[in-house]
Write a protein that holds these residues in place. Structure first.
Motif, PDB file in Angstrom:
ATOM      1  N   GLU A   1     -39.048 -68.868  57.428  1.00  0.00           N
ATOM      2  CA  GLU A   1     -39.708 -69.917  56.340  1.00  0.00           C
ATOM      3  C   GLU A   1     -39.185 -69.605  55.028  1.00  0.00           C
ATOM      4  O   GLU A   1     -39.030 -69.724  53.969  1.00  0.00           O
ATOM      5  CB  GLU A   1     -40.777 -69.403  56.022  1.00  0.00           C
TER       6      GLU A   1
ATOM      7  N   LYS B   1     -35.409 -71.561  55.063  1.00  0.00           N
ATOM      8  CA  LYS B   1     -36.459 -73.166  54.028  1.00  0.00           C
ATOM      9  C   LYS B   1     -36.520 -72.978  52.952  1.00  0.00           C
ATOM     10  O   LYS B   1     -35.928 -74.096  52.215  1.00  0.00           O
ATOM     11  CB  LYS B   1     -37.840 -73.837  54.894  1.00  0.00           C
ATOM     12  N   THR B   2     -36.680 -71.831  52.452  1.00  0.00           N
ATOM     13  CA  THR B   2     -37.371 -71.963  51.031  1.00  0.00           C
ATOM     14  C   THR B   2     -36.200 -71.740  50.350  1.00  0.00           C
ATOM     15  O   THR B   2     -35.644 -72.422  49.264  1.00  0.00           O
ATOM     16  CB  THR B   2     -38.063 -70.851  50.687  1.00  0.00           C
TER      17      THR B   2
ATOM     18  N   PHE C   1     -33.748 -73.148  51.574  1.00  0.00           N
ATOM     19  CA  PHE C   1     -32.896 -74.658  50.852  1.00  0.00           C
ATOM     20  C   PHE C   1     -33.215 -75.690  50.087  1.00  0.00           C
ATOM     21  O   PHE C   1     -33.083 -76.295  50.268  1.00  0.00           O
ATOM     22  CB  PHE C   1     -32.536 -75.359  52.876  1.00  0.00           C
ATOM     23  N   ARG C   2     -35.222 -75.449  50.460  1.00  0.00           N
ATOM     24  CA  ARG C   2     -35.410 -76.219  49.469  1.00  0.00           C
ATOM     25  C   ARG C   2     -35.718 -76.095  48.196  1.00  0.00           C
ATOM     26  O   ARG C   2     -35.202 -76.521  46.736  1.00  0.00           O
ATOM     27  CB  ARG C   2     -37.031 -76.269  49.540  1.00  0.00           C
ATOM     28  N   ASN C   3     -35.177 -74.691  47.950  1.00  0.00           N
ATOM     29  CA  ASN C   3     -34.670 -74.681  46.579  1.00  0.00           C
ATOM     30  C   ASN C   3     -33.107 -74.585  46.129  1.00  0.00           C
ATOM     31  O   ASN C   3     -33.395 -73.885  44.324  1.00  0.00           O
ATOM     32  CB  ASN C   3     -35.333 -72.769  45.905  1.00  0.00           C
TER      33      ASN C   3
ATOM     34  N   PRO D   1     -25.975 -74.191  49.331  1.00  0.00           N
ATOM     35  CA  PRO D   1     -27.184 -75.633  49.176  1.00  0.00           C
ATOM     36  C   PRO D   1     -26.167 -76.633  48.494  1.00  0.00           C
ATOM     37  O   PRO D   1     -26.638 -77.518  49.172  1.00  0.00           O
ATOM     38  CB  PRO D   1     -27.823 -75.214  47.332  1.00  0.00           C
TER      39      PRO D   1
ATOM     40  N   SER E   1     -25.875 -79.854  56.333  1.00  0.00           N
ATOM     41  CA  SER E   1     -27.228 -79.050  55.417  1.00  0.00           C
ATOM     42  C   SER E   1     -27.080 -78.426  56.515  1.00  0.00           C
ATOM     43  O   SER E   1     -26.276 -78.592  57.660  1.00  0.00           O
ATOM     44  CB  SER E   1     -27.944 -80.638  56.060  1.00  0.00           C
TER      45      SER E   1
ATOM     46  N   SER F   1     -30.204 -75.674  58.348  1.00  0.00           N
ATOM     47  CA  SER F   1     -31.473 -75.834  58.466  1.00  0.00           C
ATOM     48  C   SER F   1     -31.541 -74.206  59.403  1.00  0.00           C
ATOM     49  O   SER F   1     -30.801 -74.090  60.027  1.00  0.00           O
ATOM     50  CB  SER F   1     -31.914 -77.065  59.646  1.00  0.00           C
TER      51      SER F   1
ATOM     52  N   ARG G   1     -32.289 -64.096  49.406  1.00  0.00           N
ATOM     53  CA  ARG G   1     -32.420 -65.909  49.080  1.00  0.00           C
ATOM     54  C   ARG G   1     -31.339 -65.370  46.909  1.00  0.00           C
ATOM     55  O   ARG G   1     -32.736 -64.707  46.807  1.00  0.00           O
ATOM     56  CB  ARG G   1     -33.546 -66.163  49.177  1.00  0.00           C
TER      57      ARG G   1
ATOM     58  N   ASP H   1     -31.538 -67.381  43.867  1.00  0.00           N
ATOM     59  CA  ASP H   1     -31.080 -68.956  43.278  1.00  0.00           C
ATOM     60  C   ASP H   1     -30.269 -68.165  42.114  1.00  0.00           C
ATOM     61  O   ASP H   1     -30.490 -68.003  41.441  1.00  0.00           O
ATOM     62  CB  ASP H   1     -32.776 -69.542  42.191  1.00  0.00           C
TER      63      ASP H   1
END
Lengths: 250, 250
Positions: A16, A19-20, A22-24, A57, A80, A82, A115, A117
């Motif tokens: 989870e 994925k967060t 990668f999404r952000n 990213p 990418s 995953s 994580r 950003d």
């Protein structure tokens, strides 16, 4: 900037959080015991061990063992990364096409996950060597100060080499530290250490930091500590995409 | 394995954790807003930005921006990394001699720090390409099973290419997945996905994973799911220090 740290996440929490990330478009760093496979130009396998995994990213994926500056496995950007749960374990898969390659890490145990950003608009700027600048100063000490006389070039001290030991028009000793890049607080630190050596025996000793430029903050730190700054803008930085150049070492 | 995570440590807590990491031979990972200087063969400066710093017990130091597989700055192993507080900020300094080089990162703000005391005795093992193995199997299908007949090599499916689509002596379809390295659970995953495609129309379809070897765990996963393993030890791994080879890309 957003940062999330997880300690010993279970496979579901791991996936989870990944994925967060990668999404952000965040950077993902994982400390784990894992095994890694590579399939592409060749096939390769790295057995179980404790190492760091970094996913960026842009699809970059790095596997770093506890020693060595080169990742033992990696995937460049363009593809990418995953995450999924398989057989009760978390798996990170980095893949790209042209050439078709995949690096897959099976996480036997995850100790830590971060994580991050991150925003970074800076580019590495490289200038020439300090030697050129030393030569110029040795031949033209007046550019530092009218009447300044160089007594010694690269004088050794217990803290390292002083670039120039000089005396000014009044015969006061001047410790000169030369930097080829914009002056930073680290340079201020260094000059202060050198000057402190001479203050033990001579309170009048002057300290001079010479660089192409300096931020207000650095100039203030120098001023507040009775040190001086001399800007030699003719040695200003020239960005050279040096990153490429330096990284031929890899 | 020892792991410690700190969120937004202040300069003193940062330096204390970093020194502990260096003392214990642990890997240090830092998420921070920092500026970086390089001094050695040339001089270089990387302005403020959010990035990841990694320090390893062998003196390796890496600065990773949010994109790209190459570190923007780094120091190979052989030297040492130290931490200190300067002007109210934490500073990480990596240096070595021959050649004399230093990479110094001034941490304006640290968001996260992870100390990871990792043990990793594994070496990356590389084998040849799967193509050689495919060729061998196409020419000698009997090595997989007496009477097996290859119908199609690299048949495309919505999940990717099946290495071999074959039929056994009784005319039962067999999905064959070939791996050049020791079989892993990821390979089992992949075979299971392929087989599930055919089970939609034919319950009898068989799934066969072919690899030089497989762990008991992988063999069990296959068995428990009605899949088969065929070991072709003649394609066993030959360690080639491939890490060097592959990393010429860096």
């Amino acid at each position: 900037m957003v940062l999330e740290q997880l300690e010993s996440p279970d496979p579901d929490a791991f996936v989870e959080a990944a994925k967060t990330a990668f999404r952000n478009g965040a950077m993902l760093t994982v400390e784990a015991e894992c095994e890694v496979e590579y399939e592409g130009r060749t096939s390769g396998y790295l057995g179980p061990g404790e190492r760091i995994l970094v996913a960026k990213p842009d699809g970059t994926f790095l596997v770093h063992q506890p020693t060595g500056h080169k990742p033992v496995n990696w995937m460049p950007g363009g593809g990418s990364v995953s995450a999924r749960v398989s057989e009760g374990e978390a798996v990170l898969l980095a893949r790209r096409s042209n050439p078709t390659e995949r690096v897959e890490a099976r996480i036997h145990e995850c100790y830590g996950l971060t994580r991050f950003d991150a925003t970074d608009g800076a580019t590495y700027e490289e200038s020439g060597t300090e030697a050129e600048m030393h030569e110029y100063i040795a031949e033209n000490p007046d550019v530092l100060e009218e009447g300044l006389r160089i007594v010694e070039h690269e004088r050794e001290t217990k803290y390292g080499f002083i670039d120039f030991y000089a005396v000014d028009g009044d015969g006061t000793p001047v410790v000169v530290e030369v930097k080829r890049i914009q002056a930073t607080l680290n340079h201020f630190d260094q000059l202060q250490r050198y000057v402190s050596l001479y203050e033990e025996t001579n309170d009048d000793v002057r300290g001079m930091l010479v660089a192409p430029s300096a931020s207000e903050r650095v100039k203030r730190a120098l001023r507040d500590n009775g040190l001086e700054f001399v800007g030699l803008s003719e040695f200003g930085l020239d960005a050279k995409g040096s990153t490429e150049a330096k990284l031929t070492d890899f």
